[in-house]
Design a protein around this motif. Structure first.
Motif, PDB file in Angstrom:
ATOM      1  N   PRO A 181     -16.472 -26.955  74.038  1.00  0.00           N
ATOM      2  CA  PRO A 181     -15.889 -26.852  72.698  1.00  0.00           C
ATOM      3  C   PRO A 181     -16.293 -28.034  71.817  1.00  0.00           C
ATOM      4  CG  PRO A 181     -14.253 -26.294  74.356  1.00  0.00           C
ATOM      5  CD  PRO A 181     -15.459 -26.749  75.105  1.00  0.00           C
ATOM      6  N   HIS A 182     -16.454 -29.203  72.414  1.00  0.00           N
ATOM      7  CA  HIS A 182     -16.826 -30.383  71.610  1.00  0.00           C
ATOM      8  C   HIS A 182     -18.247 -30.265  71.071  1.00  0.00           C
ATOM      9  CE1 HIS A 182     -13.137 -32.560  72.276  1.00  0.00           C
ATOM     10  NE2 HIS A 182     -13.138 -32.018  73.485  1.00  0.00           N
ATOM     11  N   HIS A 183     -19.131 -29.623  71.835  1.00  0.00           N
ATOM     12  CA  HIS A 183     -20.486 -29.392  71.324  1.00  0.00           C
ATOM     13  C   HIS A 183     -20.422 -28.491  70.091  1.00  0.00           C
ATOM     14  CE1 HIS A 183     -21.856 -30.392  75.570  1.00  0.00           C
ATOM     15  NE2 HIS A 183     -22.498 -31.245  74.814  1.00  0.00           N
ATOM     16  N   PHE A 184     -19.626 -27.427  70.191  1.00  0.00           N
ATOM     17  CA  PHE A 184     -19.554 -26.504  69.049  1.00  0.00           C
ATOM     18  C   PHE A 184     -18.911 -27.192  67.841  1.00  0.00           C
ATOM     19  CE2 PHE A 184     -18.005 -22.919  66.501  1.00  0.00           C
ATOM     20  CZ  PHE A 184     -19.198 -22.251  66.336  1.00  0.00           C
ATOM     21  N   LEU A 185     -17.897 -27.991  68.134  1.00  0.00           N
ATOM     22  CA  LEU A 185     -17.220 -28.712  67.055  1.00  0.00           C
ATOM     23  C   LEU A 185     -18.202 -29.659  66.356  1.00  0.00           C
ATOM     24  CD1 LEU A 185     -14.516 -29.176  65.698  1.00  0.00           C
ATOM     25  CD2 LEU A 185     -14.002 -30.909  67.409  1.00  0.00           C
ATOM     26  N   GLU A 186     -19.020 -30.297  67.156  1.00  0.00           N
ATOM     27  CA  GLU A 186     -20.012 -31.228  66.591  1.00  0.00           C
ATOM     28  C   GLU A 186     -20.961 -30.460  65.659  1.00  0.00           C
ATOM     29  OE1 GLU A 186     -23.610 -33.300  66.167  1.00  0.00           O
ATOM     30  OE2 GLU A 186     -23.577 -31.769  67.733  1.00  0.00           O
ATOM     31  N   LEU A 187     -21.347 -29.245  66.082  1.00  0.00           N
ATOM     32  CA  LEU A 187     -22.247 -28.422  65.254  1.00  0.00           C
ATOM     33  C   LEU A 187     -21.588 -28.088  63.903  1.00  0.00           C
ATOM     34  CD1 LEU A 187     -24.686 -26.395  64.800  1.00  0.00           C
ATOM     35  CD2 LEU A 187     -23.248 -24.687  65.898  1.00  0.00           C
ATOM     36  N   VAL A 188     -20.353 -27.584  63.964  1.00  0.00           N
ATOM     37  CA  VAL A 188     -19.741 -27.136  62.704  1.00  0.00           C
ATOM     38  C   VAL A 188     -19.384 -28.320  61.804  1.00  0.00           C
ATOM     39  CG1 VAL A 188     -18.947 -24.929  63.612  1.00  0.00           C
ATOM     40  CG2 VAL A 188     -17.385 -26.870  63.668  1.00  0.00           C
ATOM     41  N   GLU A 189     -19.059 -29.454  62.424  1.00  0.00           N
ATOM     42  CA  GLU A 189     -18.748 -30.646  61.615  1.00  0.00           C
ATOM     43  C   GLU A 189     -20.003 -31.164  60.918  1.00  0.00           C
ATOM     44  OE1 GLU A 189     -16.597 -33.306  64.180  1.00  0.00           O
ATOM     45  OE2 GLU A 189     -14.672 -32.424  63.568  1.00  0.00           O
ATOM     46  N   ARG A 190     -21.146 -31.008  61.598  1.00  0.00           N
ATOM     47  CA  ARG A 190     -22.417 -31.393  60.978  1.00  0.00           C
ATOM     48  C   ARG A 190     -22.650 -30.595  59.689  1.00  0.00           C
ATOM     49  NH1 ARG A 190     -26.877 -29.658  63.920  1.00  0.00           N
ATOM     50  NH2 ARG A 190     -25.774 -29.795  65.903  1.00  0.00           N
ATOM     51  N   HIS A 191     -22.137 -29.361  59.685  1.00  0.00           N
ATOM     52  CA  HIS A 191     -22.276 -28.505  58.493  1.00  0.00           C
ATOM     53  C   HIS A 191     -21.124 -28.738  57.512  1.00  0.00           C
ATOM     54  CE1 HIS A 191     -25.614 -25.670  59.492  1.00  0.00           C
ATOM     55  NE2 HIS A 191     -25.368 -26.098  60.716  1.00  0.00           N
ATOM     56  N   GLY A 192     -20.249 -29.663  57.842  1.00  0.00           N
ATOM     57  CA  GLY A 192     -19.147 -29.998  56.938  1.00  0.00           C
ATOM     58  C   GLY A 192     -17.982 -29.025  56.969  1.00  0.00           C
ATOM     59  N   GLY A 238      -8.569 -13.996  59.472  1.00  0.00           N
ATOM     60  CA  GLY A 238      -9.515 -14.333  58.403  1.00  0.00           C
ATOM     61  C   GLY A 238      -9.922 -15.800  58.411  1.00  0.00           C
ATOM     62  N   ARG A 239      -9.366 -16.562  59.389  1.00  0.00           N
ATOM     63  CA  ARG A 239      -9.726 -17.998  59.425  1.00  0.00           C
ATOM     64  C   ARG A 239     -10.386 -18.386  60.740  1.00  0.00           C
ATOM     65  NH1 ARG A 239      -4.503 -20.891  57.355  1.00  0.00           N
ATOM     66  NH2 ARG A 239      -5.678 -22.789  57.717  1.00  0.00           N
ATOM     67  N   CYS A 240     -10.632 -17.432  61.595  1.00  0.00           N
ATOM     68  CA  CYS A 240     -11.394 -17.597  62.839  1.00  0.00           C
ATOM     69  C   CYS A 240     -10.951 -18.789  63.699  1.00  0.00           C
ATOM     70  CB  CYS A 240     -12.898 -17.716  62.544  1.00  0.00           C
ATOM     71  SG  CYS A 240     -13.884 -17.729  64.070  1.00  0.00           S
ATOM     72  N   ASN A 241     -10.265 -18.471  64.765  1.00  0.00           N
ATOM     73  CA  ASN A 241      -9.921 -19.499  65.763  1.00  0.00           C
ATOM     74  C   ASN A 241     -11.175 -19.671  66.624  1.00  0.00           C
ATOM     75  OD1 ASN A 241      -7.535 -19.532  68.553  1.00  0.00           O
ATOM     76  ND2 ASN A 241      -8.784 -21.146  67.671  1.00  0.00           N
ATOM     77  N   PHE A 242     -12.073 -20.577  66.161  1.00  0.00           N
ATOM     78  CA  PHE A 242     -13.439 -20.570  66.687  1.00  0.00           C
ATOM     79  C   PHE A 242     -13.635 -21.260  68.023  1.00  0.00           C
ATOM     80  CE2 PHE A 242     -13.137 -24.012  63.545  1.00  0.00           C
ATOM     81  CZ  PHE A 242     -13.534 -25.101  64.294  1.00  0.00           C
ATOM     82  N   THR A 243     -12.673 -22.051  68.457  1.00  0.00           N
ATOM     83  CA  THR A 243     -12.735 -22.591  69.820  1.00  0.00           C
ATOM     84  C   THR A 243     -11.370 -23.073  70.241  1.00  0.00           C
ATOM     85  OG1 THR A 243     -13.975 -24.020  71.344  1.00  0.00           O
ATOM     86  CG2 THR A 243     -13.310 -25.024  69.272  1.00  0.00           C
ATOM     87  N   ASN A 244     -11.310 -23.489  71.499  1.00  0.00           N
ATOM     88  CA  ASN A 244     -10.107 -24.135  72.000  1.00  0.00           C
ATOM     89  C   ASN A 244     -10.563 -25.359  72.782  1.00  0.00           C
ATOM     90  OD1 ASN A 244      -7.798 -24.890  73.604  1.00  0.00           O
ATOM     91  ND2 ASN A 244      -6.903 -22.963  72.918  1.00  0.00           N
ATOM     92  N   LEU A 245     -10.122 -26.520  72.346  1.00  0.00           N
ATOM     93  CA  LEU A 245     -10.617 -27.770  72.945  1.00  0.00           C
ATOM     94  C   LEU A 245     -10.296 -27.861  74.438  1.00  0.00           C
ATOM     95  CD1 LEU A 245      -9.699 -30.269  70.076  1.00  0.00           C
ATOM     96  CD2 LEU A 245     -11.943 -29.285  70.610  1.00  0.00           C
ATOM     97  N   ASP A 246      -9.312 -27.091  74.883  1.00  0.00           N
ATOM     98  CA  ASP A 246      -8.939 -27.152  76.301  1.00  0.00           C
ATOM     99  C   ASP A 246      -9.583 -26.040  77.123  1.00  0.00           C
ATOM    100  OD1 ASP A 246      -7.247 -29.304  75.730  1.00  0.00           O
ATOM    101  OD2 ASP A 246      -5.684 -27.923  75.052  1.00  0.00           O
ATOM    102  N   ALA A 247     -10.564 -25.348  76.559  1.00  0.00           N
ATOM    103  CA  ALA A 247     -11.121 -24.184  77.274  1.00  0.00           C
ATOM    104  C   ALA A 247     -11.682 -24.584  78.635  1.00  0.00           C
ATOM    105  CB  ALA A 247     -12.226 -23.544  76.424  1.00  0.00           C
ATOM    106  N   GLY A 248     -11.291 -23.835  79.636  1.00  0.00           N
ATOM    107  CA  GLY A 248     -11.785 -24.052  80.994  1.00  0.00           C
ATOM    108  C   GLY A 248     -11.731 -22.742  81.743  1.00  0.00           C
ATOM    109  N   PRO A 249     -12.302 -22.705  82.939  1.00  0.00           N
ATOM    110  CA  PRO A 249     -12.387 -21.443  83.687  1.00  0.00           C
ATOM    111  C   PRO A 249     -11.046 -20.734  83.868  1.00  0.00           C
ATOM    112  CG  PRO A 249     -13.572 -23.206  84.815  1.00  0.00           C
ATOM    113  CD  PRO A 249     -12.916 -23.826  83.644  1.00  0.00           C
ATOM    114  N   SER A 250      -9.940 -21.519  83.922  1.00  0.00           N
ATOM    115  CA  SER A 250      -8.641 -20.863  84.170  1.00  0.00           C
ATOM    116  C   SER A 250      -8.179 -20.033  82.964  1.00  0.00           C
ATOM    117  CB  SER A 250      -7.584 -21.903  84.532  1.00  0.00           C
ATOM    118  OG  SER A 250      -7.404 -22.756  83.433  1.00  0.00           O
TER     119      SER A 250
END
Ligand code: FDA
Length: 398
Positions: A79-90, A48-60
């Motif tokens: 992941p940093h691009h997505f984080l930037e998006l969601v942080e922009r929305h607070g 219910g809290r959505c693990n929405f990314t992993n900062l270490d995500a890579g092909p492996s």
């Protein structure tokens, strides 16, 4: 008949992200979904809290017949691009384990961000819409639905995998792929709890609710994470991760004392405290109820140890006990299947798909993004990152 630049089938993570991205490119976008609500899996995810990314995500972190396919999309939208998006929305978020980002409050907040982005980008979303056919129409595609016929320059299939049919999952994306001559791998439920044979179910179900840190090996996969005993079988991150490597009939190799060489410790303990028994030693290392049960199973399977002192146990018996602790060979009966699986392993084979924009190379009017493709992440936010990265690559080039 309404005409769009892009029609996206599936208003899940990938579909919504692609819709917003394409909309911001000035495209006229329509998203269609048969469900009565967009983003149902997002709401259910991460407890219910959505693990929405992993900062270490890579092909492996991904499984695919072509392990290189995911590289460029993951590099272009990180992941940093997505984080930037969601942080922009607070969005307030927490890092529960290193790299694993969750919503601090509720997955609803993340879905609201995606819906807002779609609205700002001018993407239209139509729910409760059944797709009855998809055909080529001149340079574009024609989509017939329960709510009318639409045409578009490009159709993006973002229908996800097979897991949790009650949340709207179908094999529709695979049917579309086959209709246009694309190969689809065999699919199976992954990131899913294991079920047990009747003997182990009987033994383990009284311990239901108990969790402990283990190291589990299945095939070439090895994970040190918590294991959870449930009334149906084995779950928890360790088992979900192992399920992605497991093949039916194969035993799991479970180390109940990761980092402890049980045989060496038992030999040393016998030397120093010959009168001690196994029970208390095990009880210091494992949850008490599990320790007690393990001793009882040893009594039943390999001869009594419970009332004997360490001095009374031979090297061979200690070695056998240590093996049961460091290499417990447990053959699951199966998995809980699509009903509870988090993801689908396998999907549309990526050979025919462009890594740049996710269109079908011989039919650029059609594209596939997200989980419907044969790209499946490990547990830990990787699957959503794949949805975001593939969606943006496609949306920027629609
Ligand atoms: P997704 O499944 O999100 O969306 C597909 C959409 O297509 C749905 O809206 C569906 O209704 C629609 N659709 C399907 N068939 C259709 C048809 N015939 N006609 C019209 N529409 C159709 N991942 C992660 O990274 N972190 C996490 O915390 C979790 N947690 C989690 C928990 C649970 C319980 C599940 C089931 C899954 C997860 N996941 C996860 C996995 C993650 O949810 C998944 O990988 C992404 O949602 C995939 O995004 P897609 O957009 O590709 O498919």
């Amino acid at each position: 008949m309404a005409t769009y630049d892009v029609i996206i089938i599936g208003a899940g993570a990938a579909g919504l992200m692609c819709a917003a991205t394409a909309g911001y490119q000035g495209k006229r976008v329509l998203v269609l979904d048969h469900a009565n609500k967009a983003g149902k899996k997002i709401l259910m995810s991460g407890g219910g809290r959505c693990n929405f990314t992993n900062l270490d995500a890579g092909p492996s972190n991904f499984f695919s017949r072509n392990p290189h396919f995911c590289i460029s999309a993951l590099k272009r939208y990180t992941p940093h691009h997505f984080l930037e998006l969601v942080e922009r929305h607070g969005l307030e978020h927490v890092e529960k384990k290193p790299g694993q980002l969750f919503c601090a409050d509720s997955a609803k907040d993340l879905l609201a961000i995606l819906m807002t982005e779609c609205e700002w980008a001018g993407a239209e979303i139509r729910l409760n819409t059944r797709i009855t056919s998809l055909e080529r129409a001149g340079e574009g595609m024609r989509v017939e639905t329960s709510n009318g016929t639409h045409t578009a320059g490009r159709v993006v299939v973002a229908t996800g995998g097979m897991s949790i049919p009650t949340l709207g999952a179908t094999g529709f994306g695979y049917d579309i792929a086959r209709q246009f001559g694309l190969e689809v791998t065999e699919t199976y439920a992954a990131l899913v709890p294991f079920t047990l044979t009747s003997q182990w179910k009987e033994r383990l179900s009284p311990l239901s609710g108990l969790a402990c840190d283990v190291s589990v090996t299945a095939g070439k996969g090895q994970y040190r994470e918590p294991m959870l005993i449930t009334h149906r079988g084995l779950s928890g991150p360790a088992m979900l991760q192992a399920s992605s490597w497991w093949t039916p009939g194969q035993p799991l190799d479970i180390d109940l004392l990761p980092g402890v060489d049980a045989y060496a410790e038992l030999l040393a303990l016998r030397e120093q405290h010959p009168k001690r028994q196994i029970g208390p030693w095990l009880g210091e290392r494992l949850p008490k109820r599990l320790a007690q049960s393990l001793v009882e199973w040893q009594d039943a399977d390999a001869g009594r140890i419970s009332e004997r002192s360490l001095a009374e146990l031979s090297n061979a018996r200690l070695e056998q006990l240590a093996k049961a602790l460091n290499h417990w060979q447990l053959k699951p009966a199966g998995t809980e299947g699509w009903r509870t699986a988090e993801v689908t392993m396998g999907g549309v084979v990526t050979d025919a798909i462009s890594q740049k924009d996710f269109s079908v190379r011989d039919l650029p009017q059609l594209a596939f993004i997200g989980e419907v493709l044969d790209v499946t992440g490990e547990l830990g936010g990787y699957n959503f990152q794949w949805a975001w990265s593939s969606a943006v690559a496609c949306g920027l080039n629609c």
